[in-house]
Design a protein around this motif. Structure first.
Motif, PDB file in Angstrom:
ATOM      1  N   GLY A 282       0.811  -1.209   0.000  1.00 22.11           N
ATOM      2  CA  GLY A 282       0.000   0.000   0.000  1.00 22.11           C
ATOM      3  C   GLY A 282       0.841   1.253   0.000  1.00 22.11           C
ATOM      4  O   GLY A 282       0.540   2.235  -0.697  1.00 22.11           O
ATOM      5  N   TYR A 283       1.920   1.236   0.769  1.00 16.54           N
ATOM      6  CA  TYR A 283       2.833   2.378   0.832  1.00 16.54           C
ATOM      7  C   TYR A 283       3.520   2.580  -0.519  1.00 16.54           C
ATOM      8  O   TYR A 283       3.670   3.715  -0.999  1.00 16.54           O
ATOM      9  CB  TYR A 283       3.854   2.131   1.935  1.00 16.54           C
ATOM     10  CG  TYR A 283       4.688   3.326   2.313  1.00 16.54           C
ATOM     11  CD1 TYR A 283       4.098   4.490   2.771  1.00 16.54           C
ATOM     12  CD2 TYR A 283       6.071   3.285   2.225  1.00 16.54           C
ATOM     13  CE1 TYR A 283       4.855   5.585   3.129  1.00 16.54           C
ATOM     14  CE2 TYR A 283       6.842   4.370   2.579  1.00 16.54           C
ATOM     15  CZ  TYR A 283       6.230   5.524   3.030  1.00 16.54           C
ATOM     16  OH  TYR A 283       6.991   6.610   3.376  1.00 16.54           O
ATOM     17  N   GLY A 284       3.935   1.472  -1.142  1.00 11.89           N
ATOM     18  CA  GLY A 284       4.549   1.575  -2.454  1.00 11.89           C
ATOM     19  C   GLY A 284       3.575   2.087  -3.507  1.00 11.89           C
ATOM     20  O   GLY A 284       3.953   2.872  -4.389  1.00 11.89           O
ATOM     21  N   ALA A 285       2.303   1.659  -3.427  1.00  9.69           N
ATOM     22  CA  ALA A 285       1.301   2.148  -4.377  1.00  9.69           C
ATOM     23  C   ALA A 285       1.072   3.639  -4.209  1.00  9.69           C
ATOM     24  O   ALA A 285       0.893   4.366  -5.196  1.00  9.69           O
ATOM     25  CB  ALA A 285      -0.006   1.381  -4.181  1.00  9.69           C
ATOM     26  N   ALA A 286       1.080   4.124  -2.980  1.00  9.08           N
ATOM     27  CA  ALA A 286       0.931   5.569  -2.752  1.00  9.08           C
ATOM     28  C   ALA A 286       2.090   6.328  -3.385  1.00  9.08           C
ATOM     29  O   ALA A 286       1.885   7.377  -4.030  1.00  9.08           O
ATOM     30  CB  ALA A 286       0.859   5.853  -1.256  1.00  9.08           C
ATOM     31  N   ALA A 287       3.310   5.837  -3.230  1.00 12.50           N
ATOM     32  CA  ALA A 287       4.464   6.483  -3.862  1.00 12.50           C
ATOM     33  C   ALA A 287       4.347   6.446  -5.384  1.00 12.50           C
ATOM     34  O   ALA A 287       4.724   7.403  -6.071  1.00 12.50           O
ATOM     35  CB  ALA A 287       5.754   5.800  -3.405  1.00 12.50           C
ATOM     36  N   ALA A 288       3.799   5.350  -5.918  1.00 11.96           N
ATOM     37  CA  ALA A 288       3.634   5.246  -7.373  1.00 11.96           C
ATOM     38  C   ALA A 288       2.664   6.296  -7.888  1.00 11.96           C
ATOM     39  O   ALA A 288       2.874   6.878  -8.961  1.00 11.96           O
ATOM     40  CB  ALA A 288       3.144   3.846  -7.741  1.00 11.96           C
ATOM     41  N   TYR A 289       1.622   6.574  -7.129  1.00 12.58           N
ATOM     42  CA  TYR A 289       0.657   7.564  -7.605  1.00 12.58           C
ATOM     43  C   TYR A 289       1.149   8.988  -7.397  1.00 12.58           C
ATOM     44  O   TYR A 289       0.697   9.905  -8.089  1.00 12.58           O
ATOM     45  CB  TYR A 289      -0.705   7.332  -6.958  1.00 12.58           C
ATOM     46  CG  TYR A 289      -1.473   6.288  -7.742  1.00 12.58           C
ATOM     47  CD1 TYR A 289      -2.138   6.638  -8.895  1.00 12.58           C
ATOM     48  CD2 TYR A 289      -1.449   4.960  -7.359  1.00 12.58           C
ATOM     49  CE1 TYR A 289      -2.797   5.696  -9.657  1.00 12.58           C
ATOM     50  CE2 TYR A 289      -2.101   4.000  -8.112  1.00 12.58           C
ATOM     51  CZ  TYR A 289      -2.774   4.376  -9.253  1.00 12.58           C
ATOM     52  OH  TYR A 289      -3.410   3.428 -10.023  1.00 12.58           O
ATOM     53  N   VAL A 290       2.052   9.191  -6.480  1.00 18.23           N
ATOM     54  CA  VAL A 290       2.717  10.493  -6.412  1.00 18.23           C
ATOM     55  C   VAL A 290       3.532  10.719  -7.686  1.00 18.23           C
ATOM     56  O   VAL A 290       3.503  11.805  -8.280  1.00 18.23           O
ATOM     57  CB  VAL A 290       3.609  10.576  -5.161  1.00 18.23           C
ATOM     58  CG1 VAL A 290       4.472  11.831  -5.206  1.00 18.23           C
ATOM     59  CG2 VAL A 290       2.763  10.580  -3.893  1.00 18.23           C
ATOM     60  N   LEU A 291       4.245   9.685  -8.129  1.00 18.38           N
ATOM     61  CA  LEU A 291       4.992   9.779  -9.378  1.00 18.38           C
ATOM     62  C   LEU A 291       4.063   9.969 -10.560  1.00 18.38           C
ATOM     63  O   LEU A 291       4.337  10.782 -11.459  1.00 18.38           O
ATOM     64  CB  LEU A 291       5.843   8.520  -9.569  1.00 18.38           C
ATOM     65  CG  LEU A 291       6.586   8.392 -10.911  1.00 18.38           C
ATOM     66  CD1 LEU A 291       7.573   9.534 -11.085  1.00 18.38           C
ATOM     67  CD2 LEU A 291       7.303   7.047 -10.990  1.00 18.38           C
ATOM     68  N   ALA A 292       2.954   9.232 -10.597  1.00 20.02           N
ATOM     69  CA  ALA A 292       2.002   9.370 -11.705  1.00 20.02           C
ATOM     70  C   ALA A 292       1.440  10.780 -11.776  1.00 20.02           C
ATOM     71  O   ALA A 292       1.281  11.353 -12.866  1.00 20.02           O
ATOM     72  CB  ALA A 292       0.873   8.347 -11.537  1.00 20.02           C
ATOM     73  N   LEU A 293       1.137  11.367 -10.620  1.00 20.93           N
ATOM     74  CA  LEU A 293       0.633  12.740 -10.595  1.00 20.93           C
ATOM     75  C   LEU A 293       1.680  13.713 -11.130  1.00 20.93           C
ATOM     76  O   LEU A 293       1.359  14.638 -11.885  1.00 20.93           O
ATOM     77  CB  LEU A 293       0.229  13.116  -9.175  1.00 20.93           C
ATOM     78  CG  LEU A 293      -0.305  14.539  -8.973  1.00 20.93           C
ATOM     79  CD1 LEU A 293      -1.569  14.747  -9.800  1.00 20.93           C
ATOM     80  CD2 LEU A 293      -0.587  14.801  -7.497  1.00 20.93           C
ATOM     81  N   ALA A 294       2.949  13.490 -10.749  1.00 18.90           N
ATOM     82  CA  ALA A 294       4.021  14.357 -11.252  1.00 18.90           C
ATOM     83  C   ALA A 294       4.140  14.255 -12.770  1.00 18.90           C
ATOM     84  O   ALA A 294       4.318  15.267 -13.467  1.00 18.90           O
ATOM     85  CB  ALA A 294       5.345  13.986 -10.581  1.00 18.90           C
ATOM     86  N   LEU A 295       4.018  13.039 -13.316  1.00 19.49           N
ATOM     87  CA  LEU A 295       4.098  12.858 -14.763  1.00 19.49           C
ATOM     88  C   LEU A 295       2.927  13.539 -15.467  1.00 19.49           C
ATOM     89  O   LEU A 295       3.097  14.139 -16.536  1.00 19.49           O
ATOM     90  CB  LEU A 295       4.129  11.366 -15.100  1.00 19.49           C
ATOM     91  CG  LEU A 295       5.373  10.600 -14.653  1.00 19.49           C
ATOM     92  CD1 LEU A 295       5.224   9.123 -14.972  1.00 19.49           C
ATOM     93  CD2 LEU A 295       6.616  11.158 -15.330  1.00 19.49           C
ATOM     94  N   LEU A 296       1.741  13.457 -14.882  1.00 20.28           N
ATOM     95  CA  LEU A 296       0.586  14.124 -15.481  1.00 20.28           C
ATOM     96  C   LEU A 296       0.755  15.642 -15.486  1.00 20.28           C
ATOM     97  O   LEU A 296       0.405  16.313 -16.465  1.00 20.28           O
ATOM     98  CB  LEU A 296      -0.686  13.733 -14.716  1.00 20.28           C
ATOM     99  CG  LEU A 296      -1.220  12.323 -14.953  1.00 20.28           C
ATOM    100  CD1 LEU A 296      -2.404  12.040 -14.038  1.00 20.28           C
ATOM    101  CD2 LEU A 296      -1.618  12.120 -16.409  1.00 20.28           C
ATOM    102  N   VAL A 297       1.301  16.172 -14.403  1.00 21.73           N
ATOM    103  CA  VAL A 297       1.529  17.615 -14.335  1.00 21.73           C
ATOM    104  C   VAL A 297       2.534  18.046 -15.396  1.00 21.73           C
ATOM    105  O   VAL A 297       2.355  19.063 -16.089  1.00 21.73           O
ATOM    106  CB  VAL A 297       2.001  18.012 -12.925  1.00 21.73           C
ATOM    107  CG1 VAL A 297       2.475  19.459 -12.911  1.00 21.73           C
ATOM    108  CG2 VAL A 297       0.882  17.817 -11.913  1.00 21.73           C
ATOM    109  N   ILE A 298       3.602  17.269 -15.549  1.00 19.70           N
ATOM    110  CA  ILE A 298       4.618  17.599 -16.546  1.00 19.70           C
ATOM    111  C   ILE A 298       4.035  17.539 -17.957  1.00 19.70           C
ATOM    112  O   ILE A 298       4.242  18.440 -18.777  1.00 19.70           O
ATOM    113  CB  ILE A 298       5.827  16.658 -16.415  1.00 19.70           C
ATOM    114  CG1 ILE A 298       6.559  16.927 -15.102  1.00 19.70           C
ATOM    115  CG2 ILE A 298       6.772  16.810 -17.594  1.00 19.70           C
ATOM    116  CD1 ILE A 298       7.637  15.930 -14.801  1.00 19.70           C
ATOM    117  N   ALA A 299       3.277  16.471 -18.245  1.00 15.37           N
ATOM    118  CA  ALA A 299       2.680  16.338 -19.572  1.00 15.37           C
ATOM    119  C   ALA A 299       1.689  17.463 -19.840  1.00 15.37           C
ATOM    120  O   ALA A 299       1.652  18.025 -20.941  1.00 15.37           O
ATOM    121  CB  ALA A 299       1.982  14.980 -19.691  1.00 15.37           C
ATOM    122  N   GLY A 300       0.878  17.808 -18.826  1.00 12.93           N
ATOM    123  CA  GLY A 300      -0.055  18.912 -19.006  1.00 12.93           C
ATOM    124  C   GLY A 300       0.645  20.238 -19.224  1.00 12.93           C
ATOM    125  O   GLY A 300       0.227  21.049 -20.059  1.00 12.93           O
TER     126      GLY A 300
END
Length: 317
Positions: A282-300
């Protein structure tokens, strides 16, 4: 007129039969189409949509992948903000990205400008530069682990021969991340070279010739003609290389495994370590979605910049 068929009206039974036949044929075609694409749809749902939904739910749970999970809400995300190891992983990833992305683009552009000229054996040179890109990161890691071995590596043997003291390379906390950047440049610059070469060959020759007739030198030609024409390619490469840099994992796993002293622990390796080594999925999944959010912000952000670019260019002109 005599001899011509009478046109069908909307209330004509023959017209209604044609409409019903057309609907049946369309339903049959739709059923056939769905029969062909349904395996692909099931694969997409099973390998992308379902895991994404499951991992989102997992990020709000305490789960070790063995015992039943427990709902903890935003506790995993709050813990990330206080975790020094996660902070170090974020900093290492940003440092790696900040070095690799601009250097790969600058080296790629410089090599593309050289290889865009008519020189002997230019095809061979282009091939040799691109070959490292097609080599897997795992193979690169194994190769450079042998070359840069502090005791038996070729690199220290060469340094010893020229009178330089041996270096720690991947075993030195101060050098390990820089060495990973150098390895990535060796392999990733070839992609930039190919993209820039394609873009350089699309620059209108009439613009170059007109600039030369106006007395523009090589630097002026590069600054005022070539570089503006490469703007869309620069935006694409900036986005592509940034996403690749933020997701680096296999090279770290093969060479340093996050060490020494966590100096090469990047975000994706941190996620893997939490989920499959420490069994805190669960902790690793939370870190993964922090990364996913960062990638979405960069792409946007890149998309917004790309949309505004024509307006800015028009205003300048």
């Amino acid at each position: 007129m005599p001899g011509l068929p009478t046109p069908l009206t909307l209330s004509d039974p023959g017209h209604e039969r044609q409409l019903r036949a057309l609907r049946r044929r369309r339903r049959g075609e739709s059923a056939t189409a769905w029969a062909f694409i349904s395996p692909a749809v099931l694969v997409i749902l099973g390998l992308s949509v379902v895991p994404v939904v499951w991992s989102v739910l997992l990020s709000f749970q305490a789960d070790d992948l063995v015992t039943p999970s427990r709902w903890v809400g935003l506790d995993n995300y709050r813990a990330l903000t206080k975790d020094p190891h996660f902070s170090q992983a974020v900093w290492n990833t940003l440092e790696y990205t900040g070095l690799y992305v601009p250097l790969s683009m600058l080296l790629g552009l410089a090599l593309a400008l050289v290889l865009n000229r008519r020189i002997r054996l230019v095809g061979l040179y282009r091939t040799l530069i691109f070959v490292p890109f097609v080599i897997s990161a795992t193979a690169q890691g194994v190769l450079f682990s042998f070359i840069l071995d502090p005791q038996f590596g070729v690199a220290n043997s060469v340094l010893h021969a020229i009178g330089v003291s041996p270096q720690g390379f991947l075993s030195d906390p101060g050098q390990a991340l820089l060495i990973l950047v150098a390895i990535s440049l060796w392999s990733g610059t070839g992609f930039c070279v190919v993209v820039y070469l394609a873009a350089l060959q699309d620059v209108p020759p009439s613009l170059i010739e007109a600039a030369r007739l106006d007395g523009a030198g090589r630097l002026q030609l590069l600054r005022h003609v070539v570089l503006p024409a490469l703007t869309p390619v620069n935006v694409f490469l900036l986005l592509w290389q940034t996403i690749n840099a933020l997701q680096v994992f296999d090279l770290v796993y093969v060479t340093t495994k996050g060490g020494p002293l966590g100096s090469t622990t990047v975000i994706v390796y941190f996620i893997w370590e939490q989920a499959f080594k420490n069994f805190t999925a669960g902790y690793g999944a939370a870190a993964a979605y922090v990364l996913a959010l960062a990638l979405l912000v960069i792409a946007g952000g890149m998309r917004v910049v790309r949309r505004r670019q024509p307006a800015i260019e028009g205003a300048v002109r």
